[in-house]
Design an enzyme around this catalytic site. Structure first.
Site, PDB file in Angstrom:
ATOM      1  N   SER A 193      -8.590   6.172  -6.529  1.00 40.63           N
ATOM      2  CA  SER A 193      -8.386   7.282  -5.697  1.00 40.63           C
ATOM      3  C   SER A 193      -8.816   8.656  -6.326  1.00 40.63           C
ATOM      4  CB  SER A 193      -7.035   7.161  -5.221  1.00 40.63           C
ATOM      5  OG  SER A 193      -6.407   8.709  -4.911  1.00 40.63           O
ATOM      6  N   HIS A 235     -11.769   5.683  -2.887  1.00 36.05           N
ATOM      7  CA  HIS A 235     -10.823   5.765  -1.992  1.00 36.05           C
ATOM      8  C   HIS A 235     -10.522   7.295  -1.794  1.00 36.05           C
ATOM      9  CE1 HIS A 235      -6.699   4.576  -0.046  1.00 36.05           C
ATOM     10  NE2 HIS A 235      -6.312   5.841  -0.539  1.00 36.05           N
ATOM     11  N   ASP A 282      -8.333  10.192   0.109  1.00 40.23           N
ATOM     12  CA  ASP A 282      -7.035  10.662   0.875  1.00 40.23           C
ATOM     13  C   ASP A 282      -6.791  12.068   1.580  1.00 40.23           C
ATOM     14  OD1 ASP A 282      -5.248   8.450  -0.431  1.00 40.23           O
ATOM     15  OD2 ASP A 282      -5.489   9.373  -2.193  1.00 40.23           O
ATOM     16  N   MET A 297      -5.161  14.544   4.076  1.00 35.94           N
ATOM     17  CA  MET A 297      -3.948  15.108   4.333  1.00 35.94           C
ATOM     18  C   MET A 297      -4.026  15.992   5.295  1.00 35.94           C
ATOM     19  SD  MET A 297      -2.075  14.444   0.706  1.00 35.94           S
ATOM     20  CE  MET A 297      -2.366  13.145  -0.301  1.00 35.94           C
ATOM     21  N   HIS A 352      -8.771   6.963   3.873  1.00 35.12           N
ATOM     22  CA  HIS A 352      -7.128   7.074   4.316  1.00 35.12           C
ATOM     23  C   HIS A 352      -6.637   8.155   4.879  1.00 35.12           C
ATOM     24  CE1 HIS A 352      -2.810   6.374   2.261  1.00 35.12           C
ATOM     25  NE2 HIS A 352      -2.953   6.378   3.786  1.00 35.12           N
ATOM     26  N   MET A 402      -4.077  10.471   6.413  1.00 35.04           N
ATOM     27  CA  MET A 402      -2.562  10.509   6.454  1.00 35.04           C
ATOM     28  C   MET A 402      -2.513  11.841   7.175  1.00 35.04           C
ATOM     29  SD  MET A 402      -1.615   9.922   2.445  1.00 35.04           S
ATOM     30  CE  MET A 402      -3.278   9.840   1.938  1.00 35.04           C
ATOM     31  N   MET A 442       1.787   1.093   1.544  1.00 36.24           N
ATOM     32  CA  MET A 442       2.093   2.103   0.779  1.00 36.24           C
ATOM     33  C   MET A 442       3.082   1.812  -0.203  1.00 36.24           C
ATOM     34  SD  MET A 442      -0.033   4.621   1.577  1.00 36.24           S
ATOM     35  CE  MET A 442       0.534   5.684   0.318  1.00 36.24           C
ATOM     36  N   GLY A 480       1.406  11.095   0.232  1.00 33.07           N
ATOM     37  CA  GLY A 480       1.419  12.668   0.265  1.00 33.07           C
ATOM     38  C   GLY A 480       1.147  13.146  -1.134  1.00 33.07           C
ATOM     39  N   PHE A 481       1.473  12.402  -2.293  1.00 32.64           N
ATOM     40  CA  PHE A 481       0.992  12.779  -3.599  1.00 32.64           C
ATOM     41  C   PHE A 481       0.598  11.730  -4.539  1.00 32.64           C
ATOM     42  CE2 PHE A 481       4.056  15.637  -1.484  1.00 32.64           C
ATOM     43  CZ  PHE A 481       3.712  16.832  -1.833  1.00 32.64           C
ATOM     44  N   GLY A 482      -0.172  12.077  -5.471  1.00 34.96           N
ATOM     45  CA  GLY A 482      -0.417  11.227  -6.463  1.00 34.96           C
ATOM     46  C   GLY A 482       0.523  11.134  -7.402  1.00 34.96           C
ATOM     47  N   GLY A 483       0.440  10.236  -8.509  1.00 35.95           N
ATOM     48  CA  GLY A 483       1.562  10.221  -9.617  1.00 35.95           C
ATOM     49  C   GLY A 483       2.889   9.829  -9.339  1.00 35.95           C
ATOM     50  N   ASP A 505      -1.245   0.998  -2.273  1.00 37.12           N
ATOM     51  CA  ASP A 505      -1.776   2.366  -2.644  1.00 37.12           C
ATOM     52  C   ASP A 505      -0.649   3.292  -3.153  1.00 37.12           C
ATOM     53  OD1 ASP A 505      -2.804   4.841  -2.770  1.00 37.12           O
ATOM     54  OD2 ASP A 505      -3.262   4.886  -0.654  1.00 37.12           O
ATOM     55  N   GLY A 506      -0.254   3.554  -4.494  1.00 43.29           N
ATOM     56  CA  GLY A 506       0.347   4.744  -5.087  1.00 43.29           C
ATOM     57  C   GLY A 506       1.079   4.042  -5.949  1.00 43.29           C
ATOM     58  N   GLY A 507       0.980   4.680  -7.071  1.00 43.60           N
ATOM     59  CA  GLY A 507       1.675   4.407  -8.495  1.00 43.60           C
ATOM     60  C   GLY A 507       1.297   3.089  -9.190  1.00 43.60           C
ATOM     61  N   SER A 567      -3.968   8.387 -10.428  1.00 43.31           N
ATOM     62  CA  SER A 567      -3.774   9.079 -11.701  1.00 43.31           C
ATOM     63  C   SER A 567      -3.901   8.217 -13.041  1.00 43.31           C
ATOM     64  CB  SER A 567      -2.280   9.589 -11.570  1.00 43.31           C
ATOM     65  OG  SER A 567      -1.936   9.779 -10.501  1.00 43.31           O
TER      66      SER A 567
HETATM   67  C1  DX5 Z   1      -0.787   9.069  -1.951  1.00 49.34           C
HETATM   68  C2  DX5 Z   1      -2.174   8.441  -1.793  1.00 49.34           C
HETATM   69  C3  DX5 Z   1      -2.756   7.724  -2.868  1.00 49.34           C
HETATM   70  C4  DX5 Z   1      -2.798   8.367  -4.496  1.00 49.34           C
HETATM   71  C5  DX5 Z   1      -2.660   7.206  -5.251  1.00 49.34           C
HETATM   72  O1  DX5 Z   1      -0.513   9.487  -0.685  1.00 49.34           O
HETATM   73  O2  DX5 Z   1      -2.520   7.669  -0.804  1.00 49.34           O
HETATM   74  O3  DX5 Z   1      -3.853   7.043  -2.631  1.00 49.34           O
HETATM   75  O4  DX5 Z   1      -3.784   9.318  -4.503  1.00 49.34           O
HETATM   76  O5  DX5 Z   1      -2.585   7.818  -6.509  1.00 49.34           O
HETATM   77  P1  DX5 Z   1      -1.617   7.239  -7.767  1.00 49.34           P
HETATM   78  O6  DX5 Z   1      -2.303   6.112  -8.202  1.00 49.34           O
HETATM   79  O7  DX5 Z   1      -1.787   8.510  -8.690  1.00 49.34           O
HETATM   80  O8  DX5 Z   1      -0.176   7.071  -6.973  1.00 49.34           O
HETATM   81 ZN    ZN Z   2      -4.131   6.713  -0.399  1.00 50.99          ZN
END
Ligand code: DX5
Ligand code: ZN
Length: 207
Positions: A6, A29, A31, A33, A62, A64, A132, A137-140, A168-170, A191
């Site tokens: 991502s 990927h 994202d 938004m 993706h 959102m 999910m 909404g946010f990475g990391g 997807d996520g974390g 991240s």
């Molecule tokens: C969150 C995104 C993810 C995000 C994943 O809303 O859909 O794709 O970028 O990033 P990490 O791996 O940092 O959680």
């Molecule tokens: Zn995503």
């Protein structure tokens, strides 16, 4: 495990350095938004086109967004491998039909608090299910382990109709084994991947 990097939290100013390093991954990927479905904005079609020009990887879009139809109209022009919409967004059925009509893989995503039952009516029409593992909404953010129960529950539905299961996520090193065991096909990694000293080596190890 297939990995879809991502780019959300990747250092855009160093794209020339890292883009070749992720060439062995499964797909890129993106994202998208809208500042309404999620309380954040990322990038749109023009920046996505720029990413596409920089890689031969298939794109994994993706969305959102509250009104996916508007965004599918734009993103279909990139001919991505998948366009994933959220089951919590508007016009789900119409959006699925629109993605299908352009010969693009249909993805359906579930937020952490949405039970899988909500997407069962659409299951025959989807090519990818995105579970999910953070609030979108946010990475990391931190990986929510409990979400793997949804992945396990989905295995039974795969028997009648094949689809790809994505998380997807974390996602970090610590979760790849558990994801594999639960039956995840593709992990989106943001991240954590771009923090690696050697991105190419990390991908080699986990793919
Ligand atoms: C969150 C995104 C993810 C995000 C994943 O809303 O859909 O794709 O970028 O990033 P990490 O791996 O940092 O959680
Ligand atoms: Zn995503």
């Amino acid at each position: 495990m297939k990995i879809a990097p991502s780019v959300l939290n990747a250092p855009i100013e160093h794209m020339n350095d890292w883009m070749p390093q992720i060439a062995s991954s499964y797909m890129l990927h993106l994202d998208i938004m809208d500042g309404h479905f999620v309380p954040n904005l990322s990038f749109g079609i023009e920046v996505s086109k720029a990413y596409q020009r920089m890689t031969e990887l298939p794109l994994d879009v993706h969305l959102m967004t509250t009104h996916p139809l508007l965004w599918i109209e734009q993103f279909k022009t990139l001919k991505p491998q998948f366009i994933t919409i959220h089951v919590e967004s508007k016009d789900v059925e119409k959006s699925i039909q629109m993605i299908q009509s352009h010969g693009i893989g249909v993805g359906l995503a579930l937020k952490p608090n949405t039970p899988i039952e909500v997407m069962i009516p659409y299951i025959q029409d989807v090519d990818l299910i995105l579970i999910m593992t953070v609030e979108p909404g946010f990475g990391g953010q931190s990986f929510m382990h409990d979400m793997l129960k949804k992945v396990e529950a989905l295995q039974a539905y795969k028997k009648n109709h094949p689809f790809v299961i994505q998380v997807d996520g974390g996602v970090t090193d610590d979760h790849i084994d558990a994801c594999k065991k639960a039956g995840v096909d593709v992990a989106v990694v943001g991240s954590y991947l771009f923090k690696q000293q050697d991105i190419k080596a990390w991908l080699k190890k986990f793919q």
